[in-house]
Design an enzyme around this catalytic site. Structure first.
Site, mmCIF file in Angstrom:
data_model
loop_
_atom_site.group_PDB
_atom_site.id
_atom_site.type_symbol
_atom_site.label_atom_id
_atom_site.label_comp_id
_atom_site.label_asym_id
_atom_site.label_seq_id
_atom_site.Cartn_x
_atom_site.Cartn_y
_atom_site.Cartn_z
ATOM 1 N N GLU A 417 0.811 -1.213 0.000
ATOM 2 C CA GLU A 417 0.000 0.000 0.000
ATOM 3 C C GLU A 417 0.845 1.264 0.000
ATOM 4 O OE1 GLU A 417 -2.525 -1.020 3.351
ATOM 5 O OE2 GLU A 417 -4.030 -1.710 1.950
ATOM 6 N N GLU A 508 -3.989 -10.588 0.647
ATOM 7 C CA GLU A 508 -4.734 -10.465 1.912
ATOM 8 C C GLU A 508 -6.181 -10.813 1.609
ATOM 9 O OE1 GLU A 508 -4.223 -6.649 3.888
ATOM 10 O OE2 GLU A 508 -2.129 -6.582 3.285
HETATM 11 C C1 GAL Z 1 -4.813 -3.943 4.384
HETATM 12 C C2 GAL Z 1 -3.390 -3.662 4.802
HETATM 13 C C3 GAL Z 1 -3.039 -4.331 6.095
HETATM 14 C C4 GAL Z 1 -4.127 -4.089 7.105
HETATM 15 C C5 GAL Z 1 -5.414 -4.601 6.575
HETATM 16 C C6 GAL Z 1 -6.591 -4.326 7.475
HETATM 17 O O1 GAL Z 1 -5.280 -2.970 3.523
HETATM 18 O O2 GAL Z 1 -2.486 -4.070 3.832
HETATM 19 O O3 GAL Z 1 -1.822 -3.819 6.551
HETATM 20 O O4 GAL Z 1 -4.234 -2.739 7.336
HETATM 21 O O5 GAL Z 1 -5.728 -3.934 5.389
HETATM 22 O O6 GAL Z 1 -6.488 -4.896 8.704
#
Ligand code: GAL
Length: 972
Positions: A417, A508
């Site tokens: 990000e 993620e």
């Molecule tokens: C993503 C990010 C993580 C964390 C997650 C939400 O966008 O890469 O670091 O913030 O969201 O818990």
């Protein structure tokens, strides 16, 4: 006149470091070394505006006698508040955005250590000083000589260290620096020297750096070994009878490859001879390649069953000892995970050695995130501005050079990000000129610089679309594309074609915050489309910080608990593990969903699908167990010839018949102990029902209701004539017995909570319209609705009894429009607090919800009411047991059995309203009742805290509903 310049300070220079040595592979060797971990002198200042003239702490003769001491490694904000507290923000910067500058108010730690050189420290050669991690900026002096400065919190720095017999080391650390702009990861800010400090001797022919190339050719099983080294030396691999000079490639006709499933390592050593050093290392032969839009290792498509791992300990922050790292890996292996993304920085180097040894695929990620630039529309984004190029490339190089020799690292990730721009390309280039492993960076949605198409939190539907290679520019735009790319970039045909030839991962997904669901639907997609190669759950562990109340009760703190001016609350608690590393229900669910063996069957025939990528099933034994109504009938083991990876074997089940609800449970277990689990550890299981007999209708004969003194007596039940309320069941007092639709919102219910509260689902009122007493039944008609709303649930309760049990039929008819699904639909009973224990036959042993229940099996289970609760760090709906056929609540004063068509059961010592009001586990105080939810249905969970809401099929839309159950009191 005197003018002291305070701003900008050196720490506001975006350059990565000054005076540091070139990065090299992490290489513990036989060279003399001394750990400088331990107690150091420490002073703390609230500001970076310290005049060197007035405070020369770096000088050897400086009197630090009255300073405090602090442990190195550690963070100074976890020292009982002596030097401030941790702070948590997700995206937002903790100071004004004015890159590369930071506030004058800048917590600063002054560290000093006096140490003697061991008497046998070699006099020839030189000595270097290594820091494995300092957050966020440091200046270092040794014996009054300034060695240099460094930033890059989760990266190593080495300095030449002109040591003498007695030494004074001084380190000044600022919490905020220019580097903070590129370290805006979603986590606690934890400043200080938080990783090891080591003094290392370098003999004159010490290894300056070495690079192990160990390839595997799956077409013929051969290996190729080449070790680059400066200066040159000899490589020995005793097991393969190899002794070769560095720099020369060797073809080895037959080797066993390394994989996460079979982490075959060969012990080796690198020797640079007299006046040199010996570095022991481990070789894993493997190949990593992208082919046919698939990532292949050793020639085979692999499937990531992973998690994102931050380094976290509830008392020590990011300072992890080896045992905690090992514990993480053992827990991952035990729960069928095969991959870890090092979010969002390179971990302690020892962690990667453990990944090599135990077997995990690793995405190693650069220490780089600038998420907060989103709030200034990416103006001045470090990905774009030249001012940041050096520091970004430096970060990539330091990760790469440190970790390049790990077979487990199969993907390099540039960061997280951090917007998009040419600096991303420069970072990728820094790796490409040294290595061929694929490069990942999720925000490069157009695939300009990367080798893998990666997304986060894409819905199950979008993953399917990507699986079919049908994604469109709109899908990109909808995500972050609109912010980061021009229309031309998004519609560039060449880039589009390039991206379509890439494998896809979800770096993620399945945001594990609180109580969530939807994982198995993702897995179905990953299994169906070769391009979708799995993903990494966000995230491994809740970052709750252990705190104690004055009377010693423990709880976990999150954002805002330390008085931060801005914070993001419990968004920092979104892990598969609770902060104490106990698995949360989501990890149990994930283990089942990603199980590498799928066991199904019918008509006495069992299918075993081996979903491993490499291993056959020879390490597993298949045990069976036949249970009837939860009671063991017989058990044994099946004879299952080894099934190859990707293949299915079939076996006949023993021919058994029994009355009642009868199921086979087949359990795939480890035959032998491994480094991460004991023999007998269950990897996968499946249940096959033999004969499902519907549960008997609870009450057949009926007794007539009798009315005495304002009470209707119906078998064991007392119903108040005044309002139709059930008040007594046998000797059990009943304080509440009504329809219930409310649940304490989960973290993922954010997508509904506003609508729920506006609709008044949290404050439904019950109006009794009529009570009809017939010869065989009592029918209570009610209208359930919230204040100031027009919609209602018309609810009729029909009570009958055979004299022993009370049979309840609930008929619900919605009236008016319902703006959102109902949180739950069921019957709520308030029973005496003397109840302590629950035994049930149904799905268990753990909690289950419509979109999160794969890990639960049919059986007979027991739990105390206290253990029934899931201790989510932020209290919320939890503990539902699904598919319950029969449950008995008991205590010293008697109890109650609930039976009926499979129902959901919730039991707690507080109401849903109290649960919803609690902010920490310690706010939950047992009340005068035990509250029992007998639910017909619950709304799904989803992962909307950061991801999609529950899929349509899991929404509990209000509709005409009938459900029934029987209550049988048991006196003591
Ligand atoms: C993503 C990010 C993580 C964390 C997650 C939400 O966008 O890469 O670091 O913030 O969201 O818990």
């Amino acid at each position: 006149m005197t003018k002291i310049t305070i701003h900008p300070g050196e720490h506001e220079d975006p350059k990565p470091w000054r005076g540091a040595l070139a990065p090299r592979a992490y290489a513990p060797s036989n060279a003399a070394h001394k750990s400088l971990n331990g107690e150091w002198k420490f002073a703390f200042e609230h500001t970076a505006a310290r005049s060197a003239a007035t405070f020369e702490f770096e000088k050897s003769e400086f009197a630090d006698g009255d300073w405090d001491t602090i442990s190195v490694p550690s963070t100074w904000v976890l020292q009982d508040g002596k030097y401030g507290w941790p702070a948590y923000q997700n995206i937002r910067y903790p100071f004004p955005i004015d890159p590369p500058f930071v506030p004058t108010e800048n917590p600063t730690g002054l560290y000093r250590l006096q140490f003697d050189l061991p008497s046998d420290w070699p006099s020839a050669g030189k000595t270097i000083l290594r820091f494995d991690g300092i957050e966020s900026w440091a200046k270092v002096w040794l014996n009054d000589i300034e060695l240099g400065t460094t930033s890059g919190s989760r990266l190593p720095t080495e300095f030449d260290a002109p040591v003498q017999a007695h030494n004074t080391l001084a380190v000044q650390v600022h919490q905020w620096s220019a580097a903070t702009y590129v370290e805006d990861q979603d986590q606690w800010w934890l400043p200080g020297i938080f990783r090891d400090v080591t003094l290392i001797h370098r003999p004159s022919k010490a290894v300056q750096d070495y690079f192990v190339h160990a390839d595997y050719d799956h077409s013929n099983g051969s290996g190729k070994l080449m070790v680059e080294c400066t200066p040159s030396g000899t490589v020995r691999v005793p097991e393969l009878q190899i002794q070769i000079p560095t720099g020369e490639p060797l073809h080895i006709p037959e080797v066993e490859p390394w994989s996460a499933e079979i982490p075959r390592l060969y012990e080796a050593e690198l020797d640079t001879g007299a006046d040199g050093e010996i570095i022991p290392f481990k070789i894993g032969f493997r190949s990593v390649k992208i082919e046919d839009a698939q990532l292949k290792v050793n020639g085979r498509r692999i499937l990531f069953r992973g998690a994102n791992r931050h380094e976290f300990h509830p008392e020590k922050g990011r300072t992890l000892d080896l045992e905690t790292m090992r514990q993480d890996i053992v827990l991952m292996k035990k729960h069928n995970l095969n991959a870890v993304r090092c979010s969002h920085y390179p971990p302690h180097p020892a962690f990667l050695s453990l990944c090599d040894e135990y077997g995990l695929w690793v995405i190693d990620e650069g220490d780089y995130e600038t998420h907060g630039f989103e709030n200034v529309k990416w103006k001045g984004s470090p990905a774009v501005e030249d001012m940041w190029t050096e520091t970004l490339v430096n970060r990539t190089e330091r990760m790469f050079e440190r970790d390049k020799n790990h077979p487990s690292v199969i993907i390099w990730s540039l960061g997280n990000e951090a917007g998009f721009g040419p600096n991303i390309g420069r970072m990728a280039e820094a790796i490409r000129k040294r290595d061929s492993r694929p490069i990942h960076y999720e925000r490069d949605l157009i695939g300009q610089y990367v080798d893998i198409y990666s997304r986060m939190y894409a819905t199950q539907e979008l993953c399917e679309k990507i699986g079919k290679v049908e994604e469109t520019a709109e899908d990109e735009i909808e995500w972050m594309g609109h912010m980061l790319f021009s229309k031309e970039q998004l519609n560039d045909k060449e880039l589009d074609a390039k991206r379509r030839a890439m494998p896809f991962i979800q770096c993620e997904y399945g945001h594990a915050m609180g109580n969530g669901g939807g994982l198995s639907e993702y897995q179905d997609v990953f299994h169906k489309y070769p391009r979708t190669q799995g993903g990494f759950i966000w995230e491994w562990i809740d970052h709750g910080i252990l705190q104690r109340t004055e009377d010693g009760r423990e709880y976990y703190a999150y954002g805002g608990d330390f008085g931060e001016e801005i914070h993001d609350g419990n968004f920092v608690c979104d892990g598969l593990l609770f902060p104490n590393r106990k698995p949360s229900p989501s990890l149990i669910e994930y283990k089942k969903v990603i199980a590498p063996v799928a066991i199904t069957g019918k008509d006495g025939e069992l299918s075993i699908l081996n979903r491993h990528d490499f291993a056959d099933t020879s390490a597993l034994e298949f045990a069976w167990r036949l249970e009837n109504d939860g009671n063991l009938v017989e058990e044994g083991t099946l004879d299952v010839p080894p099934i190859k990876a990707g293949e299915t074997g079939t076996v006949s089940l023993p021919n058994k018949q029994a009355d009642g609800e009868t199921v086979f449970t087949i359990s795939a277990r480890l035959k032998e102990e491994t480094s991460w689990a004991e023999a007998g550890h269950e990897i996968a299981w499946g249940q096959i029902s033999v004969d499902t007999v519907p549960p008997a209708a609870p009450v057949e004969e009926t007794v007539a209701p009798e009315v005495h003194d304002g009470t209707i007596v119906l078998g064991p039940a007392h119903i108040r004539l005044q309002d139709g309320q059930l008040t007594q069941l046998g000797s059990q007092r009943v304080t509440w017995a009504k329809l219930d639709v409310w649940r304490a919102p989960t973290d993922n219910d954010v997508c509904f909570e506003k609508q729920w509260r506006a609709a008044g689902f949290d404050r439904m009122k019950h109006r009794t319209d009529s009570i009809e007493v017939t010869e065989t039944s009592v029918v209570v008609s009610t209208r359930v609705a919230a204040w100031d709303t027009g919609r209602a649930l018309r609810t009729d309760y029909t009570y009958t009894s055979d004299g022993k049990s009370l049979h309840v039929i609930v008929n619900v008819t919605p009236e008016g429009e319902f703006p959102a699904p109902l949180p739950r639909l069921g019957f709520l009973l308030g029973l005496p607090k003397t109840l302590e224990h629950v035994g049930w036959f149904g799905m268990g042993p753990g909690e289950a919800y419509p979109d999160s229940h794969k890990a639960q099996r049919l059986g007979a289970f027991e739990s105390s009411i206290d253990d029934w609760q899931t201790p989510y760090v932020y209290p919320q709906e939890n503990g539902n047991r699904a598919g319950v056929r029969r449950a008995t609540l008991s205590g010293p004063e008697g109890g109650l059995t609930i039976a009926g068509e499979p129902f959901n059961l919730g039991v707690k010592r507080w109401t849903s309203v109290e649960l919803a009001a609690a902010k920490h586990t310690i706010d939950l105080v047992p009340g005068h009742n035990v509250w029992v939810n007998i639910d017909h249905a619950l709304n799904g969970l989803g992962t909307a805290a950061c991801g999609p809401p529950p899929q349509k099929q899991f929404l509990l839309n209000a509709h005409k509903t009938k459900f029934a159950f029987a209550l049988t009191p048991k006196d003591k």
